[in-house]
Structure formats: structure tokens, C-alpha cells
Scaffold this motif. Sequence first.
Motif, mmCIF file in Angstrom:
data_model
loop_
_atom_site.group_PDB
_atom_site.id
_atom_site.type_symbol
_atom_site.label_atom_id
_atom_site.label_comp_id
_atom_site.label_asym_id
_atom_site.label_seq_id
_atom_site.Cartn_x
_atom_site.Cartn_y
_atom_site.Cartn_z
ATOM 1 N N GLY A 35 -13.088 11.008 -17.009
ATOM 2 C CA GLY A 35 -13.255 9.987 -15.252
ATOM 3 C C GLY A 35 -15.010 10.171 -14.731
ATOM 4 O O GLY A 35 -15.480 11.134 -15.210
ATOM 5 N N LEU A 61 -9.478 1.361 -8.171
ATOM 6 C CA LEU A 61 -10.068 2.713 -8.918
ATOM 7 C C LEU A 61 -9.184 3.542 -9.381
ATOM 8 O O LEU A 61 -7.984 3.528 -7.559
ATOM 9 N N ILE A 62 -8.552 4.216 -9.682
ATOM 10 C CA ILE A 62 -7.098 5.764 -9.763
ATOM 11 C C ILE A 62 -8.698 6.604 -8.932
ATOM 12 O O ILE A 62 -8.508 7.232 -8.931
ATOM 13 N N HIS A 64 -7.238 10.703 -8.064
ATOM 14 C CA HIS A 64 -6.804 11.609 -8.827
ATOM 15 C C HIS A 64 -6.154 12.696 -7.829
ATOM 16 O O HIS A 64 -7.176 12.947 -7.225
ATOM 17 N N THR A 95 -0.128 6.594 -13.542
ATOM 18 C CA THR A 95 -0.566 6.105 -12.689
ATOM 19 C C THR A 95 0.270 4.837 -12.216
ATOM 20 O O THR A 95 0.810 4.376 -12.310
ATOM 21 N N PRO A 139 -12.942 5.929 -12.650
ATOM 22 C CA PRO A 139 -12.235 4.920 -13.795
ATOM 23 C C PRO A 139 -12.544 6.210 -15.228
ATOM 24 O O PRO A 139 -13.512 6.804 -14.700
ATOM 25 N N LEU A 191 1.671 -2.323 -14.896
ATOM 26 C CA LEU A 191 0.447 -3.509 -15.268
ATOM 27 C C LEU A 191 -0.985 -3.183 -16.290
ATOM 28 O O LEU A 191 -1.650 -3.671 -16.981
ATOM 29 N N SER A 220 -3.358 -6.638 -12.840
ATOM 30 C CA SER A 220 -4.468 -5.311 -12.678
ATOM 31 C C SER A 220 -5.424 -6.603 -13.224
ATOM 32 O O SER A 220 -5.565 -6.514 -14.021
ATOM 33 N N PRO A 221 -6.095 -6.037 -11.981
ATOM 34 C CA PRO A 221 -7.480 -6.974 -12.279
ATOM 35 C C PRO A 221 -8.592 -6.266 -13.800
ATOM 36 O O PRO A 221 -9.057 -6.520 -14.625
HETATM 37 O O1 TXA Z 1 -6.035 7.151 -17.596
HETATM 38 C C1 TXA Z 1 -7.003 6.850 -17.154
HETATM 39 O O2 TXA Z 1 -5.991 6.328 -15.723
HETATM 40 C C2 TXA Z 1 -8.206 6.780 -16.583
HETATM 41 C C3 TXA Z 1 -8.791 8.607 -16.358
HETATM 42 C C4 TXA Z 1 -9.770 8.925 -16.197
HETATM 43 O O3 TXA Z 1 -8.170 8.990 -15.003
HETATM 44 N N1 TXA Z 1 -8.978 6.168 -15.650
HETATM 45 C C5 TXA Z 1 -9.136 5.147 -15.742
HETATM 46 O O4 TXA Z 1 -9.267 3.808 -14.754
HETATM 47 O O5 TXA Z 1 -8.424 4.745 -17.283
HETATM 48 P P1 TXA Z 1 -9.579 2.590 -15.073
HETATM 49 O O6 TXA Z 1 -10.327 2.447 -13.947
HETATM 50 O O7 TXA Z 1 -10.686 2.712 -16.351
HETATM 51 O O8 TXA Z 1 -9.087 1.972 -15.315
HETATM 52 C C6 TXA Z 1 -7.859 1.821 -13.643
HETATM 53 C C7 TXA Z 1 -6.733 0.537 -14.222
HETATM 54 C C8 TXA Z 1 -7.561 -0.690 -13.722
HETATM 55 O O9 TXA Z 1 -6.695 -1.393 -15.048
HETATM 56 C C9 TXA Z 1 -7.353 -0.853 -12.656
HETATM 57 O O10 TXA Z 1 -7.437 -2.248 -12.767
HETATM 58 C C10 TXA Z 1 -5.452 -0.436 -11.806
HETATM 59 O O11 TXA Z 1 -5.702 0.459 -12.766
HETATM 60 N N2 TXA Z 1 -5.260 -0.072 -10.447
HETATM 61 C C11 TXA Z 1 -6.633 0.350 -9.855
HETATM 62 N N3 TXA Z 1 -5.700 0.627 -8.652
HETATM 63 C C12 TXA Z 1 -5.416 -0.766 -8.309
HETATM 64 C C13 TXA Z 1 -4.018 -1.531 -7.435
HETATM 65 N N4 TXA Z 1 -4.163 -0.971 -5.947
HETATM 66 N N5 TXA Z 1 -3.030 -2.348 -7.895
HETATM 67 C C14 TXA Z 1 -3.263 -2.355 -9.355
HETATM 68 N N6 TXA Z 1 -3.966 -2.354 -10.524
HETATM 69 C C15 TXA Z 1 -5.300 -0.901 -9.880
#
Ligand code: TXA
Length: 322
Positions: A35, A61-62, A64, A95, A139, A191, A220-221
Motif C-alpha cells: 500500500g 481510498l481504503i 487501514h 474491506t 491504495p 464491490l 465502486s469507482p
Molecule cells: O488489499 C487492499 O485492499 C489493498 C491494500 C493496500 O489494503 N488496497 C487497495 O486499495 O487495493 P485500492 O485503492 O487499490 O482499491 C480500493 C478499492 C477501490 O475499488 C475503491 O473504489 C474501493 O475500494 N472503495 C474505497 N472506498 C470506497 C467507498 N467508500 N465506497 C465504495 N468503494 C470504495
Amino acid sequence: MAAILNGSDPQAIRIAAEKLRAGELVAFPTETVYGLGANALNERAVAQIFTVKNRPHFDPLIVHLAAKEDVSQYATEIDQRAVALMNRFWPGPLTLVLRKRSIVPDLVTAGFDTVALRVPAHPVTLAFLRETKLPIAAPSANPFGYVSPTTAMHVQDMLGDAIGLILDGGPCTVGVESTVCALNEKQAVILRPGGVAVEAIEAVIGPVCLGSAVQPDRRSPGTLTLHYALRVPLSLIAVGAPLPPSQPGERTGLLLLKPRPIEGYAAVEFLSRDGNLIEAATNLFAALRRLDNVGLGRVIAESVPEHGLGRAIMDRLRRAAA
Ligand code: TXA
Ligand code: MG
């Protein structure tokens, strides 16, 4: 070049935590993928994530957390389903999307009234989270649209010039990103398929809806098709399908679930010795990167059965092929 510090060294954790608290970005390992972290409560720090990754601001963003007890600081309406899933799968590659509290900056959630939360299982991530005493927005540590990193060197190769510090926790054991499950409405929605199998989630909370079956505006975008794009074109064939003959003069690569007799291909990657989908997920992104870095004209990828972690693998392969 970024400094790479051994994450099992307590001194490295202290240095990384200090940088994060000072508003800098730190790349760190998790059990899923590496991440790119920032203090989730510092909007200027979070803004740098979007710049470094070239990530559109509409993609949230997620966040943690070190422990499930922290969730109520950032989310409300934590119902029985959420509690059951946290108890079963945290720390781990799940998540949860829940209604957010106002303390979470809009930049983190892309203006949504929900926040994505996860307690990761990697010991280095947990040590880092505990040392910072902060929620970490992160992310995957790759340029937007490319394959996620599963080693510290993957991060160095792609983002090393843009960040100062990478904590090294070795190769990621899960290898695909977390499963994203939205619980902000009555119907639970997956999602993004990921490190926790959908079947395992359904065993805890009953039937869930898969993201592709819901309205696009609720999706999810981050599930845009333009993700996981390699430089080399990739095409998918069915599970166990006969391999197309490689064309003379063409450097073709192969991505297969398990070994079988091959001739005439310029590069071959097997995801598992015996077709195990968990092992295949662990190896997926590193194998895709290797195939992308040996000057091939195209890559043919064999589909995998769509159950368990096979769902997450096929999600990534379809988008790499799109
Ligand atoms: O395994 C993982 O989830 C990794 C590690 C670093 O924790 N993180 C990751 O983050 O894959 P990222 O940003 O590449 O993907 C996050 C996903 C995206 O599809 C984003 O759209 C979704 O989570 N997401 C985040 N917040 C959201 C929300 N409030 N509503 C819907 N989708 C959300
Ligand atoms: Mg990502």
C-alpha cells in the motif's frame, strides 16, 4: 530511489511512523498487496497519494486500522452483519464499506457518505499502524491502472522516484487485493472480489449481491475496466482450452494455472504447481509483471475456475484483457 527498510526492525517502524505523522507518504506491506499510505486525517498528505499514483479524485481510498475496536471512530451504523464479518475475517483481506463519520475527510471517500475500512493481517502493517496511532489511507502502491505490487522491489520499480520510504515485509502471501463488501444498505454488495472468497462471506451473513449485478452508480469507482492494464496485449482462453499455436517470428507468452507440456512459446508462467487457486492468487501479479517485462508481442492467459479465490483472479485477468 526510495529507501527500503526492513519492516521487522522496530527502528524501521519508528522511522516510518515518524514520517507518516509528519505528513509524508510511506509504502508498506500488507498480506494482500503493498500500500501507499498517508495519515487519513491529514488532507494534504492524502492529496499526495492521488498525485503520486496519478489517481482520479473520484476513486475513494481504503482506511487501514490497527484493531476492530477503532471502527466506531470512523463509521456509524455498524450492524450485526458488520460485527459478524469483522469477528470472522479481521485482521485479514476484507474491506467493509460503512456509513462514515464526519472526521473522515471527503478527499479520502471521494465525497461518498461511506468509508471503506480494513484491519490488515500482516505483522509489519499492524506494528506500523500501532506505532503511528493513526488511521492510514492507502491504495495499492502502483501507478493508477497498472498491476498491484506484491514485493518492495515492485514498488521501487514503479514509484521509487516519487516517494521516500518503503517498508519491506517480504512477498505478499495473499497476492490479490482485499474483498470489498458494502454494508451501507440492506443488501450486502461485493464491490470487488478479493482475498476473502465470496462463499466464505455468504457463510457468515447469507446471500450477497455481486457488484456486476447492481446499478453502475452504486459500484465502486475502483472497479473500472481500465485497471491492471499491462503494456503487452493479453487475451484470455477458456479453462483447459487447447493452446493456439504460436506464430513463427512472434514472441508469445503464456500464463497457465498449472504445468502442462508446452512448445514454441517465448515465456511461460505457471500460477500453481497443482492448480491450487490460493497459491495461484499469491503468484498472479508477479507473474503478470514478469510477462510484461520480457519484450513479448502478446500474452495468452488461461482462465481459472470461478470459485473461491478464482473469482478474484478472473476479475483481474478480465480487466487486464479488456
Ligand atoms: O488489499 C487492499 O485492499 C489493498 C491494500 C493496500 O489494503 N488496497 C487497495 O486499495 O487495493 P485500492 O485503492 O487499490 O482499491 C480500493 C478499492 C477501490 O475499488 C475503491 O473504489 C474501493 O475500494 N472503495 C474505497 N472506498 C470506497 C467507498 N467508500 N465506497 C465504495 N468503494 C470504495
Ligand atoms: Mg489498486
